[in-house]
Design a protein around this motif. Structure first.
Motif, PDB file in Angstrom:
ATOM      1  N   UNK A 131    -101.639   9.550  20.803  1.00 41.58           N
ATOM      2  CA  UNK A 131    -100.459   9.523  19.936  1.00 41.58           C
ATOM      3  C   UNK A 131    -100.818   8.922  18.579  1.00 41.58           C
ATOM      4  N   UNK A 132    -100.372   9.577  17.509  1.00 42.36           N
ATOM      5  CA  UNK A 132    -100.737   9.145  16.168  1.00 42.36           C
ATOM      6  C   UNK A 132     -99.664   9.563  15.179  1.00 42.36           C
ATOM      7  N   UNK A 133     -99.691   8.960  14.005  1.00 46.87           N
ATOM      8  CA  UNK A 133     -98.859   9.372  12.881  1.00 46.87           C
ATOM      9  C   UNK A 133     -99.751   9.826  11.728  1.00 46.87           C
ATOM     10  N   UNK A 134    -100.740   8.990  11.373  1.00 44.64           N
ATOM     11  CA  UNK A 134    -101.604   9.275  10.225  1.00 44.64           C
ATOM     12  C   UNK A 134    -102.635  10.350  10.517  1.00 44.64           C
ATOM     13  N   UNK A 378    -101.840  25.939  16.490  1.00 46.03           N
ATOM     14  CA  UNK A 378    -100.705  25.184  17.007  1.00 46.03           C
ATOM     15  C   UNK A 378    -101.135  24.427  18.257  1.00 46.03           C
ATOM     16  N   UNK A 379    -100.412  23.365  18.550  1.00 45.88           N
ATOM     17  CA  UNK A 379    -100.753  22.576  19.723  1.00 45.88           C
ATOM     18  C   UNK A 379     -99.862  21.357  19.840  1.00 45.88           C
ATOM     19  N   UNK A 380    -100.216  20.514  20.782  1.00 44.02           N
ATOM     20  CA  UNK A 380     -99.423  19.314  20.985  1.00 44.02           C
ATOM     21  C   UNK A 380     -99.947  18.472  22.121  1.00 44.02           C
ATOM     22  N   UNK A 381     -99.310  17.333  22.290  1.00 49.74           N
ATOM     23  CA  UNK A 381     -99.695  16.368  23.329  1.00 49.74           C
ATOM     24  C   UNK A 381     -98.435  15.786  23.947  1.00 49.74           C
ATOM     25  N   UNK A 382     -98.469  15.608  25.247  1.00 49.17           N
ATOM     26  CA  UNK A 382     -97.426  14.858  25.931  1.00 49.17           C
ATOM     27  C   UNK A 382     -98.086  13.646  26.563  1.00 49.17           C
ATOM     28  N   UNK A 383     -97.753  12.451  26.063  1.00 50.09           N
ATOM     29  CA  UNK A 383     -98.388  11.229  26.527  1.00 50.09           C
ATOM     30  C   UNK A 383     -97.395  10.240  27.106  1.00 50.09           C
ATOM     31  N   UNK A 427    -102.788  27.298   3.080  1.00 47.56           N
ATOM     32  CA  UNK A 427    -102.289  26.923   4.405  1.00 47.56           C
ATOM     33  C   UNK A 427    -100.964  26.198   4.250  1.00 47.56           C
ATOM     34  N   UNK A 428    -100.166  26.267   5.296  1.00 50.23           N
ATOM     35  CA  UNK A 428     -98.921  25.525   5.351  1.00 50.23           C
ATOM     36  C   UNK A 428     -98.696  25.113   6.800  1.00 50.23           C
ATOM     37  N   UNK A 429     -98.181  23.897   7.010  1.00 49.43           N
ATOM     38  CA  UNK A 429     -98.014  23.428   8.379  1.00 49.43           C
ATOM     39  C   UNK A 429     -97.030  22.288   8.486  1.00 49.43           C
ATOM     40  N   UNK A 430     -96.813  21.865   9.695  1.00 47.73           N
ATOM     41  CA  UNK A 430     -95.905  20.763   9.952  1.00 47.73           C
ATOM     42  C   UNK A 430     -96.215  20.093  11.268  1.00 47.73           C
ATOM     43  N   UNK A 431     -95.605  18.946  11.487  1.00 41.60           N
ATOM     44  CA  UNK A 431     -95.855  18.214  12.722  1.00 41.60           C
ATOM     45  C   UNK A 431     -94.714  17.276  13.060  1.00 41.60           C
ATOM     46  N   UNK A 432     -94.674  16.909  14.325  1.00 39.59           N
ATOM     47  CA  UNK A 432     -93.669  15.970  14.834  1.00 39.59           C
ATOM     48  C   UNK A 432     -94.349  15.124  15.891  1.00 39.59           C
ATOM     49  N   UNK A 433     -94.173  13.801  15.827  1.00 39.74           N
ATOM     50  CA  UNK A 433     -94.852  12.972  16.798  1.00 39.74           C
ATOM     51  C   UNK A 433     -94.290  11.575  16.915  1.00 39.74           C
ATOM     52  N   UNK A 434     -94.586  10.944  18.059  1.00 42.17           N
ATOM     53  CA  UNK A 434     -94.199   9.567  18.340  1.00 42.17           C
ATOM     54  C   UNK A 434     -95.458   8.717  18.468  1.00 42.17           C
TER      55      UNK A 434
END
Length: 661
Positions: A131-134, A378-383, A427-434
């Motif tokens: 899990x990260x923000x930066x 695209x991708x993601x993590x569930x922690x 490129x263009x992108x976005x993200x969401x995270x805790x």
């Protein structure tokens, strides 16, 4: 020391994966490309200096700046965010420092001669490592590929820097055959106090560091191998001029064991699994500071066990990586106060009260080639993050009834679209995270911050930080050069930062009050960079970078440690066996500073640097001799990121000799 002794005993059973998986349809092609990856040995250097520390190399990145409390162990800021908001790993392994003052970042436990590359991911693209923000910084160790014939390689580098009388030796050796691979390295650095631009000695800026690494790999079949790796790092007599105390001793043992297997003509291409263990000891004390009225020791310990297992998939235009990441960390830090008679102890407390952190995350990263010109990532993590504080009564003093244990769910998602045609890319992108609060933010007890002179208290009830991210880039390249612009924007809910508490008295006699970690409604952070290079002539090349950042809290007050407009530009000229480089780097005036968090206005500065190198052969061994100077004009300056406005190093003449064996 008991933890490290135990780990040395266990080392014989540990193994680590080889190089980063490379996905192809046959083993021969895979091995050919792995050899290319292993050839990255010269990447850990800058245009100015070929003998750099890991910190100096990272500082050349447009994404990374540093907080400096001395000449050693700088704290890396990715996207202008503190280390709590980023994930720093070694080959994907989680390692946590043992110092409450963050004087031992992960980057301080490796050396440039045992690394092959450093992988920097911005924002949620770095969530594969947790899990990260930066974002994430992954330090990749050297890992020689298996060869068809037996072969030895090596290098030795020695040098001297005149400003602080720093002497260093770096050596590494590798052996490869069709069945066995061995990699080894050792380094030693010793430096005295440095002098600033006014030729005044900066007290307590010395350091001594030794680092060694060993890796052994064995091919168990035509398509599989096992590997064991270990790093031992020791630093002693490290001064921190910006702090009221120094480091007497720091030790780290980092070990891993893994199994890697390739697959032919299947959707599954590579399976790579490792287990790892690391133990860190860190002893801060002020016995070298007789001016302190009350003496204090601050020892800390961090022990981590972990598992990392990943598979790579490929089918036509689609590739993916699925990764399981799990670790268990125990962080302990103590405060021991003494009167002038150190035979008596007047106070004891846990600043990290035996905090256990357990994390398990399942990640997936996908890439789909929509056409020859475009690609979707695209991708993601569930922690799941679990914390347990053994001595929660320290936290109950300020937060009565706070839970002794807490479990948090940490989801992270990202997506980006890339387009490339006729030299143009975008490129263009976005993200969401805790992310969960760090050990200090959640459970810290009277952690003294000498920057704003407040004692800090953690809060176990803090909510997760939640990040919403947008990013974009555009660039153009042609035969003679390129130009690239990048931008990102973070909107962070529940932004964790320290605010003054009305209750409580400072414990450190140098403190002016007590702050508690609390959550703002939100904060925003904007980063921009523009970089380019151009071949003026075949042997004359220009390179430049411009960066800008701005961070604001919910009341539009400035966030601390946000880099002002800064620049780097250089010219490199080569003639036969000679190479010459001249460069300028600097910051503009820091006008968007934050007095609430201890910052003040810092003036602009410019540094001029020079270097020259000569390549020749001693018998059949390629040898490079380099001489250069940093801060040629001996400028006196201090930047926004220099803790307590400690001055930077003045003019520094350096020499280096490297022999490739």
């Amino acid at each position: 020391m008991k933890r490290i002794t135990l780990a040395l005993f266990l080392l014989g059973t540990l193994v680590h994966a080889q190089t980063e998986p490379v996905i192809h349809d046959s083993l021969d092609v895979v091995l050919d490309e792995v050899l290319i990856v292993a050839a990255k040995k010269d990447k850990i250097k800058t245009d100015l200096k070929m003998a750099v520390s890991v910190d100096e190399f990272l500082a050349s990145s447009e994404h990374i700046s540093f907080i400096k409390r001395g000449a050693y162990a700088w704290e890396p800021l990715l996207n202008n965010m503190s280390t709590e908001r980023s994930t720093v790993t070694i080959d994907g392994m989680h390692i946590f420092g043992a110092c409450t003052d963050k004087m031992d970042p992960v980057t301080s436990y490796v050396e440039s001669n045992n690394l092959s590359d450093i992988d920097i991911k911005s924002g949620q693209e770095g969530s594969m490592h947790g899990a990260t923000v930066a974002g994430s910084i992954d330090l990749k160790r050297k890992s020689t590929a298996f060869g068809r014939i037996s072969k030895w390689n090596g290098a030795f580098q020695s040098g001297y820097e005149f400003n602080n009388n720093q002497f260093f030796n770096l050596g590494n050796v590798s052996y490869s055959s069709d069945k066995l691979v061995a990699d080894g390295s050792i380094s030693y650095r010793k430096a005295d106090n440095y002098s600033d631009g006014n030729n005044d000695e900066v007290d307590h800026s010395q350091f001594t560091k030794i680092n060694s690494a060993l890796g052994l790999a064995y091919k168990t079949s035509a398509l599989s191998s096992v590997r064991v790796d270990a790093i031992f790092d020791k630093a002693k007599d490290v001064g921190y001029p910006a702090l009221p105390m120094d480091l007497s001793l720091s030790r780290a043992l980092i070990t891993s064991v893994a199994y890697k297997k390739f697959f032919e003509e299947k959707l599954l291409k590579v399976w790579d699994t490792k287990v790892y263990y690391n133990a860190i000891e860190h002893y801060m004390d002020d016995t070298t500071r007789p001016e302190n009225l009350v003496h204090m020791d601050m020892p800390g310990w961090s022990t981590t066990y972990g598992l990392l297992s990943k598979v790579n998939l490929k089918s036509d235009r689609y590739t993916a990586e699925i990764q399981l990441n799990a670790y268990d960390n125990l962080s302990i830090a103590e405060m021991r106060m003494y009167p002038q008679d150190r035979s008596e102890r007047t106070m004891f407390a846990y600043s990290w009260p035996w905090v256990t952190t357990r994390y398990a995350g399942l990640s997936m990263s996908n890439s789909y080639e929509m056409s020859e010109k475009s690609q979707l990532n695209f991708g993601g993590t569930l922690g799941v993050n679990y914390n347990y504080s053994k001595y929660i009564e320290f936290n109950w003093i300020f937060h009565p009834g706070a839970p002794q244990e807490k479990t948090r769910l940490l989801p992270n998602l990202y997506a980006s679209y890339q387009f490339n045609t006729s030299g143009f890319n975008a490129s263009i992108g976005g993200g969401y995270g805790h992310r969960a609060p760090s050990v200090s933010e959640g459970y810290g007890y009277y952690i003294y911050n000498s920057f704003d002179r407040y004692d800090y208290i953690g809060d176990p009830n803090l909510d997760n930080e939640i990040s919403y991210e947008a990013n974009a880039s555009a660039g153009f390249s042609h035969a003679k050069g390129r130009i690239q612009a990048k931008v990102n924007y973070f909107y962070i809910e529940n932004y964790i930062i320290g605010r003054i508490l009305s209750a409580g008295s400072p414990m450190n006699y140098q403190s002016v009050g007590v702050k508690g970690y609390t959550s703002l409604d939100f904060a925003t952070l904007f980063n921009f960079s523009l970089s380019g290079d151009y071949a003026i002539l075949d042997n004359l090349h220009w390179k430049g970078t411009l960066t800008y950042a701005r961070g604001l809290d919910e009341d539009e007050n400035n966030l601390p440690f946000i880099r002002p407009l800064s620049y780097q530009t250089s010219l490199h000229f080569s003639y036969q066996k000679f190479g010459f480089l001249t460069s300028l780097n600097g910051d503009f005036e820091q006008i968007d500073y934050s007095p609430e968090y201890g910052e003040d206005q810092t003036p602009s500065y410019t540094n001029w640097n020079l270097s020259a190198d000569y390549t020749f052969h001693i018998k059949n061994y390629k040898t490079v001799l380099q001489v250069g100077a940093e801060n040629v004009f001996n400028t006196y300056y201090s930047t926004y990121a220099d803790w307590g406005n400690i001055p930077r190093m003045g003019r520094n003449i350096f020499t280096s000799l490297k022999i490739n064996l």
